[in-house]
Design an enzyme around this catalytic site. Structure first.
Site, PDB file in Angstrom:
ATOM      1  N   GLU A  88     -10.794  69.345 -64.759  1.00  0.00           N
ATOM      2  CA  GLU A  88     -11.709  69.163 -63.636  1.00  0.00           C
ATOM      3  C   GLU A  88     -13.124  69.652 -63.930  1.00  0.00           C
ATOM      4  OE1 GLU A  88     -11.105  72.124 -60.232  1.00  0.00           O
ATOM      5  OE2 GLU A  88      -9.132  72.086 -61.168  1.00  0.00           O
ATOM      6  N   SER A  89     -13.295  70.445 -64.972  1.00  0.00           N
ATOM      7  CA  SER A  89     -14.639  70.899 -65.326  1.00  0.00           C
ATOM      8  C   SER A  89     -15.477  69.799 -65.951  1.00  0.00           C
ATOM      9  CB  SER A  89     -14.551  72.090 -66.280  1.00  0.00           C
ATOM     10  OG  SER A  89     -13.693  71.806 -67.364  1.00  0.00           O
TER      11      SER A  89
END
Length: 328
Positions: A88-89
């Site tokens: 998700e980064s």
């Protein structure tokens, strides 16, 4: 299967490394008798392996940083070498060499095909770009609605009985991924008739409600615990499909608050292989996730970093060998 100490070394000779086939998963660490059942696996390792098997080859898998990362990396190195892991980064197609402490850890970007940002990842997810997501939860109900926000009990949301970590990416994953796998510990208090807060919507109250609300994703497809694996029927009701070795249907029922539906034929979850367990222990050399040990706090920093470096170098060498093989 009780938690057991991890052996410091494999006393048996290694075999040749294998990239694997459809019928024979890879043996990247060269483990002797790789496809035999591991003799000393733990319930946590069985949970991680069972979740990894939910990822199919060629799929794009949205993973987190704890157990879900371990399952994703395990799948990548074994039966699903062509799956693409998404963090998700902002990383897509990376091959992290081990566990990390947060979503901002740069290790998540090792060998990534794309390095973008969090906003782009979640926009792509809302567009339906990802096949499968893996999340955790503090509570779950019979329709796969999960709570990772707060256990309220007889108190209030502002001052709950227990404040949980929060949604993170779980709401987005459950809402928009084509399907979602939930990883949890099997506890009666967690498998509840009514979650205290719907952090991530499962199959809600009836089968068509997700479509009515415009959710792009299909919702939960499996719940993997340290006792069993559950699926969902066409109406969105959780169904017990397999129990882990040594666990009975009655054992599972005792840890569920509602009248659990059970498949006509409940299977026994396949046990982890020697190769799968060796890979998990290489991904998590300090036992941070597998056993939640305090090893990192009990040794000098140099010893901890050397242990991690040795294991990560081993995984990196596997990646390098794979790359050379693909280009030949």
């Amino acid at each position: 299967m009780s938690e057991q100490p991890k052996p410091t070394a494999d006393s048996e000779p290694a075999t040749e490394q294998s990239t694997g086939t459809a019928d024979e998963p890879a043996n990247p660490l060269g483990v002797d008798r790789p496809h035999e059942t591991a003799a000393d696996y733990t319930t946590t390792e069985l949970l991680a392996v069972a979740a990894a098997r939910e990822i199919d080859d060629g799929e794009t898998a949205f993973i987190g940083v704890g157990m879900s990362l371990m399952s994703g990396v395990l799948a990548k190195y074994t039966h699903a070498p062509n799956c693409q892991l998404v963090a998700e980064s902002g990383y897509v197609g990376s091959v992290p060499p081990g566990v990390v402490q947060s979503i901002s850890d740069s290790v998540l970007g090792v060998d990534a095909l794309i390095a973008t940002d969090q906003c782009e990842i979640f926009v792509d997810n809302q567009r339906g770009a990802f096949d499968v997501g893996i999340i955790g939860a503090g509570q779950i109900d019979s329709r796969g609605n999960t709570n990772s926000t707060a256990v309220i009990g007889d108190q209030t949301y502002e001052q709950p009985k227990v404040r949980l970590p929060g949604s993170g990416g779980s709401n987005d994953i459950m809402t928009s991924c084509d399907r979602t796998v939930v990883m949890m510990r099997q506890q009666r208090r967690a498998f509840t008739t009514d979650v205290d807060y719907v952090t991530a919507p499962g199959h809600l109250e009836h089968a068509d409600q997700r479509d009515e609300l415009g959710f792009a994703g299909g919702g939960p497809c499996a719940v993997v615990t340290d006792m069993a694996v559950f699926g969902f029927d066409d109406d969105g009701e959780m169904v017990l499909e397999s129990t882990h070795p040594g666990v009975s249907v009655a054992d599972v029922r005792e840890e569920v608050q509602w009248d659990l539906r059970v498949a006509d034929e409940v299977e026994t979850t396949p046990e982890p292989t020697r190769s799968e367990v060796a890979m998990l222990r290489t991904i998590d050399p300090a036992d941070v996730v597998l056993r939640g040990t305090d090893y990192v706090y009990e040794v000098e920093f140099d010893e901890w970093t050397e242990t991690v470096r040795e294991h990560w170098d081993e995984l990196r060498s596997i990646q390098d060998d794979s790359t050379r093989h693909d280009t030949q």
